[in-house]
Design a protein around this motif. Structure first.
Motif, short mmCIF file in Angstrom:
data_model
loop_
_atom_site.label_atom_id
_atom_site.label_comp_id
_atom_site.label_asym_id
_atom_site.label_seq_id
_atom_site.Cartn_x
_atom_site.Cartn_y
_atom_site.Cartn_z
N ALA A 109 0.83 -1.21 0.00
CA ALA A 109 0.00 0.00 0.00
C ALA A 109 0.87 1.26 0.00
O ALA A 109 0.58 2.22 -0.72
CB ALA A 109 -0.94 -0.01 1.21
N LEU A 110 1.94 1.25 0.78
CA LEU A 110 2.84 2.41 0.82
C LEU A 110 3.57 2.59 -0.51
O LEU A 110 3.71 3.72 -1.00
CB LEU A 110 3.85 2.26 1.96
CG LEU A 110 3.28 2.38 3.37
CD1 LEU A 110 4.33 2.02 4.41
CD2 LEU A 110 2.73 3.78 3.62
N GLU A 111 4.02 1.50 -1.11
CA GLU A 111 4.69 1.58 -2.41
C GLU A 111 3.76 2.16 -3.46
O GLU A 111 4.17 3.01 -4.26
CB GLU A 111 5.21 0.21 -2.83
CG GLU A 111 6.42 -0.25 -2.04
CD GLU A 111 6.79 -1.71 -2.28
OE1 GLU A 111 6.02 -2.46 -2.92
OE2 GLU A 111 7.88 -2.10 -1.82
N GLU A 112 2.51 1.73 -3.46
CA GLU A 112 1.53 2.25 -4.42
C GLU A 112 1.27 3.74 -4.18
O GLU A 112 1.18 4.52 -5.12
CB GLU A 112 0.22 1.45 -4.35
CG GLU A 112 0.37 0.04 -4.91
CD GLU A 112 -0.86 -0.82 -4.69
OE1 GLU A 112 -1.92 -0.29 -4.26
OE2 GLU A 112 -0.77 -2.03 -4.96
N GLN A 113 1.18 4.13 -2.92
CA GLN A 113 0.94 5.53 -2.59
C GLN A 113 2.13 6.39 -3.02
O GLN A 113 1.94 7.50 -3.53
CB GLN A 113 0.68 5.68 -1.09
CG GLN A 113 0.27 7.07 -0.68
CD GLN A 113 -1.06 7.49 -1.30
OE1 GLN A 113 -1.98 6.70 -1.44
NE2 GLN A 113 -1.15 8.74 -1.68
N LEU A 114 3.33 5.90 -2.84
CA LEU A 114 4.53 6.64 -3.25
C LEU A 114 4.59 6.79 -4.77
O LEU A 114 5.01 7.85 -5.27
CB LEU A 114 5.79 5.98 -2.73
CG LEU A 114 6.00 6.09 -1.22
CD1 LEU A 114 7.15 5.21 -0.76
CD2 LEU A 114 6.25 7.54 -0.82
N LYS A 115 4.18 5.77 -5.51
CA LYS A 115 4.13 5.88 -6.97
C LYS A 115 3.16 6.97 -7.40
O LYS A 115 3.46 7.75 -8.28
CB LYS A 115 3.73 4.53 -7.59
CG LYS A 115 4.80 3.49 -7.59
CD LYS A 115 4.30 2.21 -8.19
CE LYS A 115 5.30 1.08 -7.98
NZ LYS A 115 4.76 -0.22 -8.43
N LEU A 116 2.00 7.01 -6.75
CA LEU A 116 1.01 8.05 -7.06
C LEU A 116 1.54 9.44 -6.74
O LEU A 116 1.28 10.40 -7.47
CB LEU A 116 -0.29 7.79 -6.29
CG LEU A 116 -1.10 6.57 -6.71
CD1 LEU A 116 -2.27 6.37 -5.75
CD2 LEU A 116 -1.61 6.73 -8.14
N ALA A 117 2.28 9.56 -5.66
CA ALA A 117 2.80 10.86 -5.24
C ALA A 117 3.86 11.39 -6.19
O ALA A 117 4.08 12.60 -6.25
CB ALA A 117 3.37 10.76 -3.82
N HIS A 118 4.51 10.51 -6.92
CA HIS A 118 5.59 10.94 -7.81
C HIS A 118 5.16 10.99 -9.28
O HIS A 118 5.98 11.02 -10.16
CB HIS A 118 6.80 10.02 -7.65
CG HIS A 118 7.54 10.30 -6.38
ND1 HIS A 118 7.29 9.62 -5.23
CD2 HIS A 118 8.49 11.22 -6.11
CE1 HIS A 118 8.08 10.09 -4.29
NE2 HIS A 118 8.81 11.06 -4.77
N GLN A 119 3.86 10.99 -9.53
CA GLN A 119 3.37 11.06 -10.92
C GLN A 119 3.18 12.50 -11.33
O GLN A 119 2.97 13.39 -10.64
CB GLN A 119 2.07 10.31 -11.08
CG GLN A 119 2.26 8.82 -11.00
CD GLN A 119 0.95 8.06 -11.19
OE1 GLN A 119 -0.13 8.63 -11.27
NE2 GLN A 119 1.06 6.76 -11.26
#
Length: 114
Positions: A104-114
Motif C-alpha cells: 500500500a505504501l509503495e503504491e501511494q509513493l508511486k502516485l505521489a511521484h506522478q
C-alpha cells in the motif's frame, strides 16, 4: 530541500545568515549526530564526506556497526479497528500485514511521484 549524498547517508544543506556559512546534518540518524559546515558547496560537501568517513572509522575502531539512517523498520501506532481491517484485507490478499502495508505504501509513493 536539497541534500548531499555519500555512502548511503543523506545530509541537509542549510544557510546561516548569522554566521554567513552553509551547514547541515546527516538525516535520519536519531541516536548519532553528524554535523558539517563550509563557506562554499565544495567545502560543505568535503566536510560532510569527512564527517561520514570519521563516523564510520570511529565505529570500526570501537568495534560497533555504524548506524544507517532509516533502517527499514518502521513502527506505527494505529487504532485497533484499523489494525483489524488491515489484518482482514491482508488475509484476503493472501499476504501478511507487513506485506499488505508495504504494498500500500509503495503504491501511494508511486502516485505521489506522478
Amino acid at each position: 530541500m536539497d541534500y548531499l549524498e555519500y555512502k548511503g547517508y543523506k545530509g541537509s544543506v542549510e544557510y546561516s545568515k548569522a554566521d554567513n556559512c552553509l551547514f547541515g546534518k546527516v538525516l535520519g540518524m536519531s541516536k548519532d549526530l553528524i554535523l558539517y559546515e563550509g563557506n562554499t558547496i565544495d567545502e560543505l560537501r568535503a566536510d560532510f564526506e569527512a564527517g561520514i568517513d570519521n563516523y564510520i572509522a570511529g565505529c570500526v575502531a570501537d568495534g560497533i556497526e555504524p548506524r544507517k539512517p532509516y533502517s527499514g523498520t518502521l513502527n506505527i501506532r494505529i487504532s485497533p479497528e484499523i489494525h483489524s481491517k488491515i489484518a482482514m484485507l491482508a488475509q484476503e490478499a493472501g499476504t501478511t500485514i507487513n506485506g499488505y502495508i508495504k504494498q500500500a505504501l509503495e503504491e501511494q509513493l508511486k502516485l505521489a511521484h506522478q
